[in-house]
Design an enzyme around this catalytic site. Structure first.
Site, PDB file in Angstrom:
ATOM      1  N   HIS A   1      20.596  49.860  20.437  1.00  0.00           N
ATOM      2  CA  HIS A   1      21.019  50.810  21.466  1.00  0.00           C
ATOM      3  C   HIS A   1      19.825  51.475  22.162  1.00  0.00           C
ATOM      4  CE1 HIS A   1      25.410  50.662  20.899  1.00  0.00           C
ATOM      5  NE2 HIS A   1      25.115  50.376  19.650  1.00  0.00           N
TER       6      HIS A   1
ATOM      7  N   GLU B   1      25.198  49.016  15.033  1.00  0.00           N
ATOM      8  CA  GLU B   1      25.294  47.716  15.702  1.00  0.00           C
ATOM      9  C   GLU B   1      23.950  47.018  15.898  1.00  0.00           C
ATOM     10  OE1 GLU B   1      29.394  48.323  18.210  1.00  0.00           O
ATOM     11  OE2 GLU B   1      27.543  48.998  19.149  1.00  0.00           O
TER      12      GLU B   1
ATOM     13  N   ASP C   1      20.895  56.119  24.982  1.00  0.00           N
ATOM     14  CA  ASP C   1      21.405  54.811  24.585  1.00  0.00           C
ATOM     15  C   ASP C   1      20.686  53.765  25.427  1.00  0.00           C
ATOM     16  OD1 ASP C   1      23.383  52.569  23.846  1.00  0.00           O
ATOM     17  OD2 ASP C   1      24.211  54.298  22.779  1.00  0.00           O
TER      18      ASP C   1
END
Length: 601
Positions: free
Chosen positions: A303, A367, A249
């Site tokens: 990410h 996201e 991440d």
């Protein structure tokens, strides 16, 4: 004189200690109205007294099994003692590719039984147990979405007094589930210091959903290989079948890519907090022996950050104030306009494909921030110069498609075939865009928004296959203190096992329920590390396991006594599963349901 006194004192203490340890049993249990009810052992009734574990085996239709079987089930009420030293597991084909897996499963099976009497000396008296394995297709040793995980289990006593257990299954994975069921039918009788099991059993069983998973994030905080293996043990014990490994991440890059080792050298928290190729191999093999696939995720284009500092592939990394560029600190997102980015991605995909041999692959897509790309001048200039695109949402979706299309092309070069790709719900999966950019014959959508989100209906109506991970029921990190704000974290409140158990894909999907491949509980680790993985995940993820295996028509109250048993089973096997109720409720099953009695199946 002092020597003699010391000798007699030692003898006295030894005698007292033995008597304290060898107290006469006081309690017996009787199955009344579907509950094991506790009573005192009266003089003369000692030989007929029943231990709690023995009572639980036959007091309800599913005994102490977790998850509940979906087919025929017959559990005999007569228990016989088993000699631990005379338990053997046999597979008929000694030269098949499944042989090594069967041997490993046999060792795990005996280890599970041994855990029943941990710190106790097991009485060696008892009958021998011979477990015979019959696998119709022993060459199928990779779990896929089409794998038949069914099994049948038959237990009987021979004329010689031996106990025979036969597990028949189309594949190794069904066989492994059958062994798990058999291990749950063997109990430790603390009244007689014996291992016991029913001498007559017949069960047919298979899961309702092919995808039954747990996600563990190992990038926000590093999670050790030992903890990952314990997680896989609990997954296997609960008949889940997928360990979804969110391995990198923005905060760290612990995955050691053989092709791009500099990423973990720069991006890991320390040289010890990495997953080497040998670590990955160990975890993948460990999981396979336990009937579990390891599903790798390389989340992109958002990410990402740590590890990529020596490239120009990432924009907005740790840009502040973070609220203007992403949903949580630090920010970081790939710049799709960089041609060499796709060479690096191809190397990572190549390494992961070689190591994990995935039947499905997770490409993340979570996201993605349009605000980040919009704030990056070279990106908006490139969009205008090359394609004449503006800076509206639909224009950034087109940019995202540039990234996703090229990433998928690089992945396919090494996969050898077009395997299904999983992506999270996002702006890209909105009804305006999803069919244009994510072909339904290639992509599976994992839903992480609420169970009532209209996007579920929209995706189902467009014939997409879904995996359910709605955060309001299946995010296991919810309900703890905030870490970027005061109060509780964003998805509070805490989600109890009861809500997880009642979170039904069939109910949510309605007449399109067949499009749900299953579900997955997720543990994101911003506030979790080795010290808390077990208790955050278990036994709550086991509630999901029964829902996905059996899709029961009853709700959590009917499963409560068995859930308490399974939680203790996990603890016996070394999983630090969280307590759900006072132990008193395990001993007084009929007294704990708040709303009174219910009809147990």
């Amino acid at each position: 004189m002092w020597t003699n006194s010391f000798f007699y004192l030692t003898l006295l203490l030894s005698f007292v200690g033995q008597n304290l340890c060898q107290t006469t049993p006081v309690w017996t249990y009787e199955c009344i109205d579907g509950y094991c009810q506790k009573g005192r052992i009266t003089p003369g009734s000692e030989s007929s007294a029943t231990s709690l574990a023995a009572c639980q085996l036959s007091c309800s239709g599913y005994g102490s099994l977790w998850p509940q079987p979906t087919g025929e089930i017959s559990l005999g009420s007569i228990l016989v003692p088993i000699n631990f030293d005379n338990i053997d597991v046999f597979e008929g084909r000694s030269d098949s590719s499944v042989t090594s897996l069967i041997r490993a499963s046999g060792k795990n099976f005996k280890k599970q039984i041994e855990s029943l009497a941990i710190l106790k000396s097991i009485n060696s008296d008892g009958k021998s147990l011979i477990v015979s394995i019959d696998i119709a297709d022993p060459e199928k040793t990779q779990l896929t979405l089409d794998t038949d995980e069914s099994y049948s289990l038959k237990v009987s006593e021979t004329s010689e007094g031996r106990i025979n257990a036969t597990i028949s299954a189309p594949t190794y994975f069904g066989c492994r589930h059958g062994l798990e069921t058999l291990s749950q039918l063997i109990i430790y009788d603390d009244l007689r210091d014996q291992l016991q099991m029913p001498k007559d059993v017949y069960i047919t069983d298979k899961p309702v959903y092919p995808y039954r998973g747990v996600l563990l994030d190992t990038a926000r905080n590093y999670i050790s290989v030992a903890t990952i293996k314990r997680t896989i043990d609990a997954i296997s014990a609960s008949k889940l079948n997928t360990f979804h490994w969110h391995i990198t991440d923005v905060q760290s890059f612990p995955y050691v890519s053989s092709s791009r080792p500099e990423l973990s050298q720069i991006g890991a928290y320390s040289k010890k907090k990495v997953y080497t190729p040998s670590d990955v191999e160990e975890i993948v093999n460990y999981a396979k022996e336990r009937g579990v696939r390891v599903l790798p995720e390389y989340d992109a284009p958002a990410h990402v950050g740590e590890g990529w500092q020596d490239t120009d592939f990432v924009t907005c990394f740790n840009k502040k104030p973070w609220q203007d560029y992403c949903v949580g600190p630090p920010c970081g997102q790939f710049d799709p306009t960089k041609p060499k980015l796709y060479d690096a991605l191809e190397d990572i995909y190549k390494d992961m494909i070689a190591q994990f041999n995935p039947d499905i692959f997770h490409m993340g897509g979570d996201e993605v921030s349009m605000k980040c790309w919009n704030a990056t001048s070279n990106i908006v200039e490139w969009m205008k110069a090359i394609y004449g695109w503006d800076r509206k949402e639909e224009d950034f979706i087109k940019l995202w498609n540039v990234f996703q299309s090229q990433a998928l092309e690089r992945f396919d070069r090494h996969a050898g075939k077009k395997i299904p790709i999983i992506m999270w719900t996002s702006t890209l999966t909105k009804k305006e865009y999803v069919e244009q950019y994510l072909p339904k014959d290639r992509y599976i959508i994992q839903v992480w928004t609420t169970g009532r989100d209209r996007v579920i209906k929209e995706l189902l109506e467009r014939d997409y296959r879904l995996i359910l991970s709605n955060y309001d029921a299946l995010y296991l990190d919810c309900g703890f203190a905030g870490w970027v704000q005061g109060g509780n974290n964003w998805c509070a409140p805490y989600i109890g096992w009861q809500k997880i158990y009642d979170n039904s894909p069939a109910r949510i999907g309605g007449n399109r329920k067949s499009q749900f491949l299953g579900g997955e509980a997720a543990l994101w680790t911003e506030q979790v590390d080795d010290t808390s993985v077990d208790s955050r995940m278990w036994p709550r993820a086991a509630a999901l396991a029964e829902r996905l295996w059996a899709e029961p028509t009853t709700k959590w109250r009917a499963a409560e006594p068995r859930m308490l048993i399974h939680r203790q089973r996990l603890v016996n096997r070394g999983i630090q599963a969280d307590a759900l109720e006072p132990e008193w409720c395990l001993h007084y099953e009929e007294s704990c349901p708040v709303q009174g009695k219910f009809n147990k199946p």
